[in-house]
Scaffold this active site. Sequence first.
Site: not given
Ligand SMILES: NC(=O)c1ccc[n+]([C@@H]2O[C@H](COP(=O)([O-])OP(=O)(O)OC[C@H]3O[C@@H](n4cnc5c(N)ncnc54)[C@H](O)[C@@H]3O)[C@@H](O)[C@H]2O)c1
Length: 252
Positions: A141, A154
Site C-alpha cells: 500500500s 494497516y
Molecule cells: N483499493 C485500494 O485503493 C488499495 C490501496 C492500497 C492497498 N490495497 C491493497 O490491495 C489488496 C486488494 O484489495 P482490494 O482493493 O482489491 O480490496 P477487495 O476488498 O476488493 O479485495 C480483497 C479480497 O481479500 C479477501 N480477503 C480478506 N481477508 C482475507 C483472508 N483472511 N483470507 C483470504 N482472503 C481474504 C476479501 O474477501 C476480498 O475478496 C489488499 O491487500 C489491500 O490492502 C488496496
Amino acid sequence: MTETKRVAVVTGGASGIGAACCRRLAKSGVDVAIWDLNEELMAEVAEDVRALGQRAITSKVDVSDRAVVKAAVAKARAELGPVTIMVNSAGVHATGAITKMTDDEWNRVININLNGSFIVTQEVLDDMIAENWGRIVYISSSSTQTGSPNMAHYVASKGGVIGLTKALAVELGPKGITVNNVPPGSVDTPMLRNLEAKGGLPGGAEAIGLRNPVQRLGTPEDMAAAVAFLVSEEAGYITGHTLSANGGRYMN
Ligand SMILES: NC(=O)c1ccc[n+]([C@@H]2O[C@H](COP(=O)([O-])OP(=O)(O)OC[C@H]3O[C@@H](n4cnc5c(N)ncnc54)[C@H](O)[C@@H]3O)[C@@H](O)[C@H]2O)c1
C-alpha cells in the site's frame, strides 16, 4: 520460443485487484488457483479464467490459517501442477485513532495482512525451490510509503510486507525466485468504496483520484498489469522492488 506453462496462486482473488490479477494472468497463459473467503465471487472469477482458455480452481482460504493454506497448496499442486507464481492480494483495511486502538483491532489487521503474507509465502515455496524458478508479488500500500493517519495497524502491516519483500528477495534470489511488491494508491475496488461509504475519503473517491498527476483513480487492471510484468519470464532481473503503480501519487 515456447513459454513454460505456469500455475499461479492468487490470494484475495475473488474481488478487486486480486480478481483483475487472475484475469490478467490467464491472458498471459497462466493457470490460476484462486484463494479467498468469498466462494460466490471466486466462482465467477474462475469462469472468467476458463473463458480465457486457462484452468482455474477455487479454494476457500483464510490466509492467516496455516492448516487451511497448507491444504489449499496441496490441492493446487494436485489439480494444476507445481505452483511457481504467488500473488498475495488478500487483505483487510481498517481505520482507528492510535489513542483508541485496541489490541484486538491491531492484531486482526496484522494477522491477516502481514502474518497471512508470511504463512502463504512459506507454504507455496516448495515448488519454486524445486524448479529453481519462482515469482512472488505482494500487494502492499502507498499508505506505508507516505504515512497515513488513523490506520496505524494497516500502515504497519503493509510496511511489514515491504520489509518481507526485501528480506526474501535477498534470501531467495539464489534459488531463482524473485520477490517484489506493488503498493496501490487509490484503486476503484469494493475496499475503496467501503472506505468512501464510511466517510473515510473526504470529498469522495473521485476527488482523491483527481489529485494524482494522472488525475484519476487507479483501476484493478492498472495493478494487474504491473503484477503481470513482475511475474513474467522477462522480469527475472527485478527483485526486492516496490513498483509504485499509483498515478504518480508517490514517487520512489
Ligand atoms: N483499493 C485500494 O485503493 C488499495 C490501496 C492500497 C492497498 N490495497 C491493497 O490491495 C489488496 C486488494 O484489495 P482490494 O482493493 O482489491 O480490496 P477487495 O476488498 O476488493 O479485495 C480483497 C479480497 O481479500 C479477501 N480477503 C480478506 N481477508 C482475507 C483472508 N483472511 N483470507 C483470504 N482472503 C481474504 C476479501 O474477501 C476480498 O475478496 C489488499 O491487500 C489491500 O490492502 C488496496
